[in-house]
Design a protein around this motif. Structure first.
Motif, PDB file in Angstrom:
ATOM      1  N   ASN A   1      -7.584   8.979 -11.586  1.00  0.00           N
ATOM      2  CA  ASN A   1      -6.611  10.229 -10.970  1.00  0.00           C
ATOM      3  C   ASN A   1      -7.389  11.277 -11.451  1.00  0.00           C
TER       4      ASN A   1
ATOM      5  N   THR B   1      -5.459  11.975  -4.283  1.00  0.00           N
ATOM      6  CA  THR B   1      -5.847  12.711  -5.643  1.00  0.00           C
ATOM      7  C   THR B   1      -6.634  11.930  -6.482  1.00  0.00           C
ATOM      8  N   GLN B   2      -7.175  10.853  -5.892  1.00  0.00           N
ATOM      9  CA  GLN B   2      -8.024   9.747  -6.784  1.00  0.00           C
ATOM     10  C   GLN B   2      -9.588   9.824  -6.172  1.00  0.00           C
TER      11      GLN B   2
ATOM     12  N   ARG C   1       1.289  14.438  -8.712  1.00  0.00           N
ATOM     13  CA  ARG C   1       0.062  13.516  -8.208  1.00  0.00           C
ATOM     14  C   ARG C   1       0.418  12.719  -6.904  1.00  0.00           C
TER      15      ARG C   1
ATOM     16  N   PHE D   1      -3.056  18.741 -10.736  1.00  0.00           N
ATOM     17  CA  PHE D   1      -2.263  17.718 -10.433  1.00  0.00           C
ATOM     18  C   PHE D   1      -1.452  17.312 -11.694  1.00  0.00           C
TER      19      PHE D   1
ATOM     20  N   ASP E   1      -7.335  15.458 -11.880  1.00  0.00           N
ATOM     21  CA  ASP E   1      -6.426  16.432 -12.632  1.00  0.00           C
ATOM     22  C   ASP E   1      -6.399  17.836 -11.896  1.00  0.00           C
TER      23      ASP E   1
END
Length: 155
Positions: free
Chosen positions: A134, A121-122, A78, A66, A136
């Motif tokens: 976040n 994506t967290q 992201r 991301f 990665d």
């Protein structure tokens, strides 16, 4: 002439079916359950990436990354990611799937012929569990020649 891609709605259907039959005391007690849930993930999907990955070894392997601003290859912006599915295509080996942040992450065991889904994506990292960070990347650990399917939908 340039191609125009129109936005579309991503709907994920999860179907559960179970049939149990017992005969411990000579009496049959059949229980059957079936349910389908349709989940609208997002109504503005513009891009989808679906690929098969074969692991070369048992080493930690990055399958998705991301970035704050770039969509290219196996890297996704992201903020645009709305749905991710990783499917373990192996018929016997477990796949470990991790959503990884800057210095740590969390891995989930994914049984043979099953999937894991993410709708963002967290992740929450640390002992206090007070805020999201976040991710990665998504990394996996499996066996050599194990195959998995990676599907990512973005806006």
């Amino acid at each position: 002439m340039a191609t125009t891609i129109n936005v579309s709605t991503l709907t994920v259907a999860i179907t559960e079916t179970l049939a149990l039959s017992t005969d411990a005391s000579g009496t049959t007690d059949d229980v059957t359950f079936s349910q389908t849930n349709n989940h609208i993930i997002n109504t503005s999907i513009l891009n989808a990436s679906k690929r098969i990955v074969e692991l070369e070894s048992t080493a930690l392997t990055t399958v998705v990354t991301f970035d704050a601003s770039l969509n290219a290859g196996g890297q996704f912006k992201r903020g645009d990611v709305k749905y991710i599915r990783i499917t373990n295509l192996d018929d016997s080996a477990v796949l470990k799937v991790g959503l990884i942040g800057d210095s740590s992450g969390a891995f989930q065991s994914v049984a043979a012929n099953t999937s894991i889904m993410f709708t963002g994506t967290q992740l929450e990292i640390g002992a206090t569990f007070t805020s999201f960070a976040n991710a990665d990347s998504i990394k996996v650990i499996g066996v050599a020649q194990q195959q998995l399917e990676v599907f990512v939908a973005t806006t």
